[in-house]
Design a protein around this motif. Structure first.
Motif, short mmCIF file in Angstrom:
data_model
loop_
_atom_site.label_atom_id
_atom_site.label_comp_id
_atom_site.label_asym_id
_atom_site.label_seq_id
_atom_site.Cartn_x
_atom_site.Cartn_y
_atom_site.Cartn_z
N GLY A 112 -1.47 -5.33 -4.83
CA GLY A 112 -0.74 -4.85 -6.02
C GLY A 112 -1.60 -3.94 -6.86
N GLU A 113 -2.86 -4.33 -7.06
CA GLU A 113 -3.76 -3.52 -7.90
C GLU A 113 -4.00 -2.15 -7.28
OE1 GLU A 113 -7.02 -6.23 -8.36
OE2 GLU A 113 -5.77 -7.44 -9.70
N VAL A 114 -4.15 -2.12 -5.96
CA VAL A 114 -4.40 -0.82 -5.30
C VAL A 114 -3.13 0.03 -5.31
CG1 VAL A 114 -5.08 0.32 -3.16
CG2 VAL A 114 -6.24 -1.77 -3.86
N LEU A 115 -2.00 -0.60 -5.06
CA LEU A 115 -0.75 0.19 -5.00
C LEU A 115 -0.41 0.83 -6.35
CD1 LEU A 115 1.73 -1.54 -2.54
CD2 LEU A 115 -0.27 -0.13 -2.10
N ARG A 116 -0.92 0.24 -7.43
CA ARG A 116 -0.68 0.82 -8.75
C ARG A 116 -1.21 2.25 -8.79
NH1 ARG A 116 -3.28 -2.10 -13.66
NH2 ARG A 116 -4.05 -3.21 -11.85
N MET A 117 -2.33 2.48 -8.05
CA MET A 117 -2.90 3.84 -8.10
C MET A 117 -2.64 4.63 -6.82
SD MET A 117 -6.75 2.49 -8.33
CE MET A 117 -7.31 1.07 -7.44
N LYS A 118 -1.88 4.06 -5.90
CA LYS A 118 -1.64 4.78 -4.66
C LYS A 118 -0.28 5.46 -4.71
CE LYS A 118 -1.96 4.28 0.30
NZ LYS A 118 -2.20 3.49 1.48
N GLU A 119 -0.24 6.70 -4.29
CA GLU A 119 1.05 7.41 -4.37
C GLU A 119 1.92 7.19 -3.14
OE1 GLU A 119 0.50 11.48 -5.38
OE2 GLU A 119 -0.21 10.95 -7.39
N ASN A 120 1.28 7.15 -1.97
CA ASN A 120 2.07 7.06 -0.74
C ASN A 120 2.72 5.70 -0.57
OD1 ASN A 120 1.03 9.51 -0.34
ND2 ASN A 120 -0.39 8.92 1.29
N TYR A 121 3.81 5.71 0.18
CA TYR A 121 4.48 4.45 0.58
C TYR A 121 3.47 3.61 1.38
CZ TYR A 121 8.02 1.55 2.94
OH TYR A 121 8.77 0.51 3.41
N HIS A 122 3.48 2.32 1.17
CA HIS A 122 2.53 1.43 1.86
C HIS A 122 3.29 0.21 2.39
CE1 HIS A 122 -1.71 0.17 2.48
NE2 HIS A 122 -1.22 -1.06 2.37
N LEU A 123 2.95 -0.20 3.58
CA LEU A 123 3.61 -1.39 4.15
C LEU A 123 2.65 -2.58 4.14
CD1 LEU A 123 6.03 -2.70 5.72
CD2 LEU A 123 4.85 -2.01 7.82
N THR A 124 3.12 -3.70 3.60
CA THR A 124 2.33 -4.95 3.67
C THR A 124 2.96 -5.87 4.71
OG1 THR A 124 1.65 -4.81 1.36
CG2 THR A 124 1.61 -7.00 2.35
N VAL A 125 2.11 -6.43 5.56
CA VAL A 125 2.61 -7.34 6.60
C VAL A 125 1.88 -8.67 6.47
CG1 VAL A 125 2.95 -7.67 9.08
CG2 VAL A 125 2.89 -5.35 8.15
N VAL A 126 2.63 -9.74 6.26
CA VAL A 126 2.03 -11.08 6.21
C VAL A 126 1.95 -11.59 7.64
CG1 VAL A 126 2.40 -13.47 5.46
CG2 VAL A 126 2.87 -11.57 3.89
N ARG A 127 0.74 -11.93 8.09
CA ARG A 127 0.61 -12.45 9.46
C ARG A 127 0.09 -13.88 9.48
NH1 ARG A 127 -1.70 -8.39 13.40
NH2 ARG A 127 -1.36 -10.17 14.75
N SER A 128 -0.33 -14.37 8.32
CA SER A 128 -0.75 -15.78 8.25
C SER A 128 0.50 -16.64 8.36
CB SER A 128 -1.41 -16.07 6.91
OG SER A 128 -2.40 -15.14 6.61
N THR A 129 0.29 -17.91 8.71
CA THR A 129 1.41 -18.85 8.76
C THR A 129 1.73 -19.31 7.34
OG1 THR A 129 0.66 -19.56 10.92
CG2 THR A 129 2.14 -21.06 9.76
N VAL A 130 2.96 -19.05 6.91
CA VAL A 130 3.34 -19.41 5.53
C VAL A 130 4.73 -20.05 5.51
CG1 VAL A 130 1.93 -17.67 4.34
CG2 VAL A 130 4.22 -17.03 5.13
N ILE A 131 4.94 -20.97 4.58
CA ILE A 131 6.23 -21.66 4.49
C ILE A 131 7.33 -20.68 4.04
CG2 ILE A 131 5.47 -24.05 4.23
CD1 ILE A 131 5.63 -23.60 1.20
N PRO A 132 8.57 -20.93 4.47
CA PRO A 132 9.65 -19.98 4.19
C PRO A 132 9.77 -19.66 2.70
CG PRO A 132 10.39 -21.63 5.74
CD PRO A 132 9.03 -22.06 5.30
#
Ligand code: UGA
Length: 452
Positions: A112-132
């Motif tokens: 979130g902190e980096v995207l505040r200053m980033k102009e381009n579209y960015h994709l975040t992918v969660v790959r850890s095991t996480v509850i629904p």
């Protein structure tokens, strides 16, 4: 078309293996960690933990020096300089056995902190095991709140469960059975699919890509691990049944069962039970999640209970023959939770050692071809550590097979007879021929009792 670049947040088994495999096939990867010492090792081509084939591939990508791979301390630059960030941090079991999402939240905040200053579209992918619900409600919301950007417009979100198993991480990363993409919206899924089309090429003919929603993808991972663990507890339940009938062998029974194409014989191996950083943690996490919603998962409770009882059963087998454990030398062949790794997390050997201690065994010794140091960190001076099989078995009263390392599989009864005070072997992994061992020494095995 410009090739997509990837930052990997987290350098554990899944993170580091993904990073080196991506770089190996020409994808620009920036791995990142907060641990400076770990980053230094990785950048020198040294794997910070043992995993089959990892160090060879890491060395290769580091030595190529083609700009496709580096590991940074801190995550800001890694996120800024790439198109996709994969969060692959630990989601351990907390003291209350619930999932601990602290590292996941921290990574989402950093993005979130980096995207505040980033102009381009960015994709975040969660790959850890996480509850629904975690990807959308924790990760998505946190990034949106901190960056001030809009999910779906300025940045995308996917959840891609990972199915690699330790000891085969590299092989599983290069040749998965399938790729599951949970997507917030079509654009997010399309970008991730594009990355995997370039990474896997023809292998995708054998490994379908399944595109579903975020929450279903999160639950696929639990569904997978819980079913595998259920198969193991099922085999152990049948091992206990088999022991009620002299002559029945659970190995043969499970072979017969597994030949049914609807079932398959993998993960029907009865023994000391399952361990590792995944099955116990994930079953407990989804169990706690279910209970928090007012549902009691009876099947999963039974899977865990049967698993815990296997350690007690092994010690029963030892005590029934030795009577008193207090003055006996008990030797454990194998300490790691499975062969091919030095990982001691939730290893069955720990449960067996605790149970032996509870019944006053004071002379316990263990040997593991890879896990001596990691075992010492977990077990300290609860046991002694042998440097080889000879030292382990010398004058022992009981030998227990806890991990099925190849070097144990080739042992013959004569070796136990020559070295042990009383040749008495408990095969907790069913690696020996029952007939051969039962003829030559005192032999007990999970899931089989001699016809006498
Ligand atoms: C497991 C899954 O197999 C992976 O697909 C998954 O990605 C991973 O968890 C994860 O969630 O990260 P892993 O824990 O590395 O992988 O190891 P497994 O090979 O699955 O073995 C787990 C435990 O089950 C070991 O203690 C093993 O000895 C035991 N086991 C396995 C049995 O007792 N019997 C069997 O027949 C098979």
């Amino acid at each position: 078309m410009k090739k997509l670049s990837v930052s990997i947040l987290g350098t554990g088994f899944v993170g580091l293996c993904s990073a080196v495999c991506f770089a190996h096939r020409g994808i620009k990867v920036i791995a990142s960690t907060h641990n400076e010492e770990k980053a230094n090792l990785i950048n020198q081509g040294i794997a910070p933990f043992y995993e089959v084939e990892l160090e060879e591939i890491l060395k290769e990508v580091v030595n190529r020096n083609d700009g496709n791979f580096k590991c940074l301390v801190g995550r800001k630059q890694a996120i800024l300089d790439t198109d996709i960030s994969m969060i692959i941090v630990g989601t351990p079991m907390g003291e209350d056995k619930r999932i601990d999402l602290t590292l996941m939240e921290k990574a989402a905040k950093e993005i979130g902190e980096v995207l505040r200053m980033k102009e381009n579209y960015h994709l975040t992918v969660v790959r850890s095991t996480v509850i629904p619900g975690t990807t959308r409600n924790l990760v998505g919301d946190t990034i949106q709140k901190i960056s001030g950007k809009e999910l779906g417009k300025d940045f995308g979100l996917c959840m891609q469960p990972e199915f690699l198993a330790e000891g085969r991480s590299i092989k599983d990363t290069f040749y998965p059975d399938r790729i599951v993409i949970g997507e917030f919206d079509k654009k997010s899924g399309d970008i991730l699919q594009e990355l995997y089309e370039s990474f896997y090429g023809d292998h995708l003919k054998k490994a379908p890509i399944l595109r579903i929603n975020l929450e279903s993808a999160e639950l696929v991972k639990y569904g997978n691990n819980c079913l595998l663990a259920t198969k193991i507890s099922y085999a152990n339940e049948f091992a206990n049944l088999a022991e009620l009938v002299p002559g029945v062998d659970v190995v043969q029974v499970m072979k017969g069962v597994g030949l049914d194409y609807r079932i398959c014989e993998r993960f029907l191996g009865a023994g000391v039970g399952f361990g590792g950083s995944c099955f116990p943690k994930d079953i407990n996490a989804i169990k706690a999640f279910a209970q928090s919603k007012g549902y009691d998962p009876r099947l999963l409770n039974a899977v865990l209970a049967i698993n815990d009882d296997q350690a007690i059963h092994i010690v029963d087998l030892a005590e029934n023959t030795l009577n008193n454990l207090s003055n006996k030398k008990i030797a454990l062949l194998g300490l790691a939770f499975k062969p091919g790794t030095d990982d001691m997390r939730q290893a069955p050997s720990i449960r067996i050692i605790n149970e032996l201690k509870r019944r006053n065994a004071s002379n316990i010794i263990g040997y593991d071809p890879k896990a001596k140091e990691s075992a010492r960190e977990v077990l300290g001076n609860k046991i002694q550590y042998a440097n080889n099989i000879e030292e382990l078995l010398k004058d022992a009263d009981c030998a227990i097979i806890t991990t099925e390392w190849d070097e144990f599989k080739i042992l013959k009864p004569s070796k136990f007879i020559r070295l042990m005070k009383n040749p008495f072997v408990i095969d907790g992994r069913r690696i020996f021929s029952f007939e051969e061992f039962d003829k030559e020494l005192t032999f007990r095995a999970i899931g089989r009792v001699a016809l006498k």
